[in-house]
Design an enzyme around this catalytic site. Sequence first.
Site, PDB file in Angstrom:
ATOM      1  N   CYS A   1       0.820  -1.210   0.000  1.00  0.00           N
ATOM      2  CA  CYS A   1       0.000   0.000   0.000  1.00  0.00           C
ATOM      3  C   CYS A   1       0.865   1.276   0.000  1.00  0.00           C
ATOM      4  O   CYS A   1       1.531   1.544  -0.995  1.00  0.00           O
ATOM      5  CB  CYS A   1      -1.001  -0.057   1.145  1.00  0.00           C
ATOM      6  SG  CYS A   1      -2.401   1.028   0.895  1.00  0.00           S
TER       7      CYS A   1
ATOM      8  N   HIS B   1      -3.592  -5.582   1.482  1.00  0.00           N
ATOM      9  CA  HIS B   1      -3.347  -5.821   2.913  1.00  0.00           C
ATOM     10  C   HIS B   1      -3.805  -7.235   3.243  1.00  0.00           C
ATOM     11  O   HIS B   1      -4.773  -7.725   2.666  1.00  0.00           O
ATOM     12  CB  HIS B   1      -4.160  -4.849   3.765  1.00  0.00           C
ATOM     13  CG  HIS B   1      -3.698  -3.446   3.638  1.00  0.00           C
ATOM     14  ND1 HIS B   1      -2.452  -3.033   4.045  1.00  0.00           N
ATOM     15  CD2 HIS B   1      -4.320  -2.355   3.135  1.00  0.00           C
ATOM     16  CE1 HIS B   1      -2.327  -1.739   3.807  1.00  0.00           C
ATOM     17  NE2 HIS B   1      -3.437  -1.300   3.254  1.00  0.00           N
TER      18      HIS B   1
HETATM   19  N1  LIG Z   1      -3.061   2.016   4.015  1.00  0.00           N
HETATM   20  C1  LIG Z   1      -2.171   2.724   3.324  1.00  0.00           C
HETATM   21  O1  LIG Z   1      -0.981   2.430   3.323  1.00  0.00           O
HETATM   22  C2  LIG Z   1      -2.685   3.913   2.590  1.00  0.00           C
HETATM   23  C3  LIG Z   1      -1.681   4.471   1.628  1.00  0.00           C
HETATM   24  C4  LIG Z   1      -1.981   5.881   1.203  1.00  0.00           C
HETATM   25  N2  LIG Z   1      -1.993   6.747   2.352  1.00  0.00           N
HETATM   26  C5  LIG Z   1      -3.293   5.921   0.453  1.00  0.00           C
HETATM   27  O2  LIG Z   1      -4.345   6.057   1.049  1.00  0.00           O
HETATM   28  O3  LIG Z   1      -3.290   5.789  -0.731  1.00  0.00           O
END
Ligand SMILES: NC(=O)CC[C@H](N)C(=O)O
Length: 454
Positions: free
Chosen positions: A279, A390
């Site tokens: 992510c 995830h």
């Molecule tokens: N859960 C995350 O790592 C989110 C990654 C980034 N902040 C996004 O929303 O795209």
Amino acid sequence: MKIGRAQALQAQAAGVAPHVDMNPVLLKPSSDTDAQVIVHGKAISNMQAQDYHDYKKVAMQAVLDSHQRLVNQYQVIMVEGAGNPAEINLREGDIANMRFTEAVNCPVIIVADIDKGGACAHLVGTLELLSASEQNRVVGFVINKFRGDITLLQSGLDWLEQRTHKPVLGVLPYLMDLQLAEEDAIQANQTIDQDDIRLRVAVPVFSQISNHTDFDMLRAHPQIELTFVRQGQRISAADLIILPGSKDVRADLELLRKHGWDKDIARHLRYAGKVLGICGGYQMLGQTTHDPKGIEGTIGSSKGLGYLPIHTTLHSEKQLTHSQGKLRLQADVHNNGIEVTVSGYQIHVGHTEREDGFNAFALLDNGQLDDGQLEGCISADNQVAGSYLHGMFDSPQALQQITAWAGADTDKVDTYASQQEHELDRLADACKAHLDWQKIHTFISNQTKSKHHD
Ligand SMILES: NC(=O)CC[C@H](N)C(=O)O
């Protein structure tokens, strides 16, 4: 639909399907002073602590509505408080502790963590700070996480009962290495087989790290040594470096460089190590991250680490989806040609595009987001990979395939769900053996009777 991990785990423990009514208001801290407020599973907004304080009247109604729906559906409802019932600065407008119990008229058990010390003082003090009617609804105490000789504690328990005129309903033992999903704090404890470590994984801890439960399955694997690299430390020798998710990718990218972790990653790659980004970590491995509206922090663009041919732009809408598909990651060892299923969830504001002609991390069954069915990216030299998924380690085959890609032949382990089930059973056995169920049943049946008279 979003609920806290603790509530999802409690639903699993109770053998019922999780529902947003079990966590009507969820606060996800985004910094020390503000948090994302999620009501009935939907993000309302990011609020400063003071704004949230004013919003609590609205939130309380959401809590009561949820409670009523649950009452209509279930015979017994157990409500866990948040924080402490005696936080006097927060009592006015409280929606998670005693004010809620007063509103729905339910009995209360106060639990103290004796491992931290001062449990008797904590219980007496907490009780003391409650109003008379709140005190009256406290039906007893439970001491949690006790280790040592219980006979030495007995005089303290007797004293507590005499002093407060409330019974101690049980003393729960400290359960060594209980591996249950945690809400916000990173869990780092591990039981590994020192003589049989097959893979060393390093995870730098960003200031705004998110979804750290991605690593629970690695932590639970006896052949994987998982090290969280804290700020101020360097990333030492490992087979695989994983960049975790982040709630503020550009700020954490800066932090990564400040701590010299970019240099550690470059050195690690020179020594043929593998790097995986999840992510936010995936976005960092790319060419650029643009935040034209200042969704996560300041407006602007940041240059990524440049290992993957991807470009990310942050949008205001958060995307949320469950995905399943086949891993595209080729393993150097253990490659028997069988397609490996991977599943997980995506939650991000970033939209990522992969340059043409590059390998994806997975082929999803019904990809909807960003690069569609082909999700994530693998570098041309097969050393760096990234994905939005995830929970990718939660299925044993995917875990085995990804660790194989990183160069290790690890044994297949239980699924995350069955591992959690096993740990819940340990906890349930301890509760069964050490709590005064006769008394607890009396409280429950009195409550059920009084509800029928209402
Ligand atoms: N859960 C995350 O790592 C989110 C990654 C980034 N902040 C996004 O929303 O795209």
